[in-house]
Design a protein around this motif. Sequence first.
Motif, PDB file in Angstrom:
ATOM      1  N   UNK A 186       0.809  -1.225   0.000  1.00  0.00           N
ATOM      2  CA  UNK A 186       0.000   0.000   0.000  1.00  0.00           C
ATOM      3  C   UNK A 186       0.843   1.275   0.000  1.00  0.00           C
ATOM      4  N   UNK A 187       1.928   1.326   0.759  1.00  0.00           N
ATOM      5  CA  UNK A 187       2.676   2.584   0.759  1.00  0.00           C
ATOM      6  C   UNK A 187       3.318   2.847  -0.600  1.00  0.00           C
ATOM      7  N   UNK A 188       3.767   1.792  -1.284  1.00  0.00           N
ATOM      8  CA  UNK A 188       4.341   2.017  -2.615  1.00  0.00           C
ATOM      9  C   UNK A 188       3.242   2.414  -3.588  1.00  0.00           C
ATOM     10  N   UNK A 189       2.089   1.739  -3.483  1.00  0.00           N
ATOM     11  CA  UNK A 189       0.988   2.052  -4.391  1.00  0.00           C
ATOM     12  C   UNK A 189       0.536   3.493  -4.210  1.00  0.00           C
ATOM     13  N   UNK A 190       0.649   4.010  -2.993  1.00  0.00           N
ATOM     14  CA  UNK A 190       0.215   5.385  -2.762  1.00  0.00           C
ATOM     15  C   UNK A 190       1.307   6.400  -3.034  1.00  0.00           C
ATOM     16  N   UNK A 191       2.540   6.078  -2.650  1.00  0.00           N
ATOM     17  CA  UNK A 191       3.581   7.101  -2.682  1.00  0.00           C
ATOM     18  C   UNK A 191       4.699   6.814  -3.683  1.00  0.00           C
ATOM     19  N   UNK A 192       4.604   5.737  -4.441  1.00  0.00           N
ATOM     20  CA  UNK A 192       5.664   5.421  -5.391  1.00  0.00           C
ATOM     21  C   UNK A 192       6.888   4.851  -4.673  1.00  0.00           C
ATOM     22  N   UNK A 193       7.887   4.499  -5.472  1.00  0.00           N
ATOM     23  CA  UNK A 193       9.109   3.959  -4.880  1.00  0.00           C
ATOM     24  C   UNK A 193      10.006   5.106  -4.452  1.00  0.00           C
ATOM     25  N   UNK A 194      10.643   4.958  -3.293  1.00  0.00           N
ATOM     26  CA  UNK A 194      11.569   6.001  -2.865  1.00  0.00           C
ATOM     27  C   UNK A 194      11.596   6.164  -1.360  1.00  0.00           C
ATOM     28  N   UNK A 195      12.053   7.339  -0.924  1.00  0.00           N
ATOM     29  CA  UNK A 195      12.174   7.555   0.505  1.00  0.00           C
ATOM     30  C   UNK A 195      10.848   7.948   1.139  1.00  0.00           C
ATOM     31  N   UNK A 196       9.954   8.554   0.352  1.00  0.00           N
ATOM     32  CA  UNK A 196       8.669   8.981   0.909  1.00  0.00           C
ATOM     33  C   UNK A 196       7.846   7.802   1.460  1.00  0.00           C
ATOM     34  N   UNK A 197       7.703   6.693   0.702  1.00  0.00           N
ATOM     35  CA  UNK A 197       6.955   5.567   1.277  1.00  0.00           C
ATOM     36  C   UNK A 197       7.651   4.985   2.496  1.00  0.00           C
ATOM     37  N   UNK A 198       8.977   5.048   2.519  1.00  0.00           N
ATOM     38  CA  UNK A 198       9.696   4.549   3.685  1.00  0.00           C
ATOM     39  C   UNK A 198       9.318   5.360   4.916  1.00  0.00           C
ATOM     40  N   UNK A 199       9.264   6.676   4.740  1.00  0.00           N
ATOM     41  CA  UNK A 199       8.871   7.537   5.850  1.00  0.00           C
ATOM     42  C   UNK A 199       7.433   7.230   6.256  1.00  0.00           C
TER      43      UNK A 199
END
Lengths: 322, 656
Positions: B519-532
């Motif tokens: 879900x976090x990747x689906x919402x925020x794309x790949x990168x540091x933002x979904x990690x946060x």
Amino acid sequence: MTGTRMTGALAAGCSLLVLTTAGCGAADMTKQASPFANAQGARTVTLSVQSWVGAQANVAVAQYLLEHELGYRVDTVQVDEVPAWDALSQGRVDAILEDWGHPEQEQRYVKDKKTIVNGGGLGVTGHIGWFVPTYFAKQHPDVTNWKNLNKYADQLRTPESGGKGQLLDGSPSYVTNDKALVKNLDLDLQVVFAGSEAAQITQMRQFAKEKKPFLTYWYSPQWLFKKVPMTEVKLPAYKEGCDADPEKVACAYPHTPLQKYLNTDFAESGGKAAAFLKKFKWTTEDQNEVSLMIADQKLTPEEAARKWAEGHESTWKAWLPS
Amino acid sequence: MATITAAAPRSGLPGFLRHPATGKLLLLAVAAAVLVPLANARWASGSWPNALTIDLTEPLGKASDWVIDNRDSHPLFLYFFGYVSNAVVLSVRAVYLVLLAAGWAGVTAAAALVAWRVAGVRLALGTGAAFLACGLLGMWIPTMQTLALMVVAVLASVVLGVLLGLAAGLSDRTYRALRPVLDTMQVFPAYAYLLPVVLVFGMGVPAAVLATVVYAAPPMARLTALGLRGADAGVMEAVESLGTTARQRLLTARIPLARKELLLGLNQTIMMALSMAVIASVIGAAGLGDRVYQALASVDVGAALAAGIPIVLLAVVLDRVTGAAGSVTSAASTGVGPGEPRSRWTGWAYAAVAAVAVAVAGRLTDRLDWPEAWLVNIAEPVNRAVDWMTDHLYSGVPYVGGTADWAGHFTTWVLDPMRDGLQWLPWWSVLLIVAALAWLIGTWRTAVTAVLAMAAIGVLGVWGPSLDTLSQVLAAVAVTLVLGFATGIAAARSERCERVLRPFLDVFQTMPQFVYLIPVVALFGVGRAPAVAAAVVYALPAVVRITTQGLRQVDPAAMESSRSMGATGWQQLRQVQLPLARPALLLALNQGVVLVLAVVIIGGLVGGGALGYDVVFGLAQGDLATGLVAGAAIVCLGLMLDRVTQPTDRRTKKGA
């Protein structure tokens, strides 16, 4: 009845204890089955599943046939590639059904320690490469050659790629020379590691939904090609040994006939299961059919395997030991 | 050092200089004025100087090769690790076979009856329902595997923890020696344990169990020591005056008096073991965690959730039942408990008979395995919901933009400047800032520890990636605190709000982090933002809980008097509640930091890069050097951040 089963369990435990403490009390680290194996008197095979769906498809079909045709119980464990070799050597898993080539591990375990044997080809040939979505390649046909990639760096930029174009890479467990390639081919690209295949696929589908351009490390056989058609970007041709020095690589990835590997003890005394796994051999189309059912139609691996098995009886009949 | 601090509050200085904080900063400034030019002259570079790093690649690579080559032949493995490994396999197997032999009906009945005896009818019904739900979701066998693993890991952790706790509780010297060890173990992110354990024991259950024990034993040890040391002096004196031996005193007075702490320790140990049992799926622990992990490979959030829910249910049930055990026994010891000892024993006997009867009935009717017809498929609707969400939120929402746009802005406007800023700072200035912060909030000892931890990162040669990780952690902590404090204040002011929140907090706190991945990747794309984003989701519940609790515990008299003076709700909050709850808020900050750091590895799985990626890479490629160095750097970061944010009075238990 509870009593008999319990004493059975106890007896099994005791015999294991005797087995492991025999031989001057040395404990053998090469014979370390999973504690969940062979429970309730069933014969168990433990298969290693790698994180990509193609590997899940192999295992699902093997599991279905082992359970329904040969009467085994199958445990599956998800392990990354390199640790899976180690687990195979220790007997924690009995077989790896899809290996993309690990020369270092082959040397160590197959040639030196002889704890693992080659189980023959899977029948599928794997290939790694750089891909762009076909809708993008149609608009800009010259993007499919690496020489023109710098022209498109702007369009491939994302917040993560720091001003350059983004080359999306996947799981850390995959074989990749991409960082060296970008440097040696002098490309205006930044490798961004998605960190897992799941994350990479999710991102690619999001891009595709919006018809955005992207450039990614990807591989075939892969079910995603059916959902997101992609075109390979031509890299300098692969020649034997051109990827020997990881620092100086400047060529494409090879085509690899995928291999199966079995634990040596299991291969010798694994009976029908071992014989079956050695004969297991199918085609890229077969694998993709099952993969697509699992990953896209969200069938459970078991249902997908059953569907495939119902339609391809002649294929798998040949794998059954006579 | 002691003489220097003693010299600081000299008389005759202007008023502001007498403030201890100013004195500390002044001293640091003096030290910096002397040391920085020296350091700069020798190693002039912005980032950590190369001359001061040690490359561990070769020795670690050699060590790992040695282990793999000698694992089958060296006596150390044959006669020690091999036995440990076998013992683990045998005990897990034994428990698993018993669970299978009892069948689903037997296990459910036994669990419900234990809950009934310990915690009453309501929890018994809840427990039974939870186990049935595990079956309905098609997760019976994995649940039993996880349970078997848990039973063995918790037993081992409790034995180890109690032994350490006894030693520390009875001897001051051991206590002093053990404290820093336990402190350090508590700030270790769990993943740091995995790699070395895997190397020695290989993939699979033994490694998973041992990693779990290392992770889960410290709270037991700490709380045992605390309980023993906290024994009422009056009671102890009275017992001593009866002429008892030391052993009698321990068995009849000290341990019974410490029962509440012991049970709290058990509770904490169980919760930590359960969270680790999931993490350990990365190294082949089988069970529910493995199902979550496998579901993710096919990007199947629904299936991951189906395996995640039993974990949440197990956690909630175990937490409530052991929690109730703690309060019931403390009530019993003061004479309010349920009935006399004899009737309690008969109750247990009835329960045992009933459980066996159900198990035998299940066996006689041949209903051992969970019936295939009784399955509920939640995967499909969940996946549809996730698809809908990402379809509609990812981009192009009118006016506010989509989640992908937000993530992009967050990366460009917050994460990039923070990372670049931190990496731009000269290395010695980072050390100075760390020293100043740690010293202001703690003692000079905390400052030294924090600076040494930070310096160790430089020495390990991962200065750049560590600052990258640090920038992500700081951003995530900031977001967590803003959301957490706001929610916590709302929950503290309204009972209803808290009641509504509670199940959500339970779920988010115990749901394995892997489930968020897609879900976090689906919402925020790949990168540091979904990690946060993943880190915020994970750390938020603890921050909300601690904030709520802290605000609630503010002295009612103070609240009352402020109200009588005509303060508005807002004034009350700002001028009475928040200042009085300061220790709790600081603890929330500290926990937020520690928990966010624990998700760093998940960040590596969604494109967070930096240290998290290196650890994942190390595990995936069996590359001890990369993985272990990155793991050690995470530990050092954790240690540093813990010291910098740690209120002076040490907390007694680790987070939630």
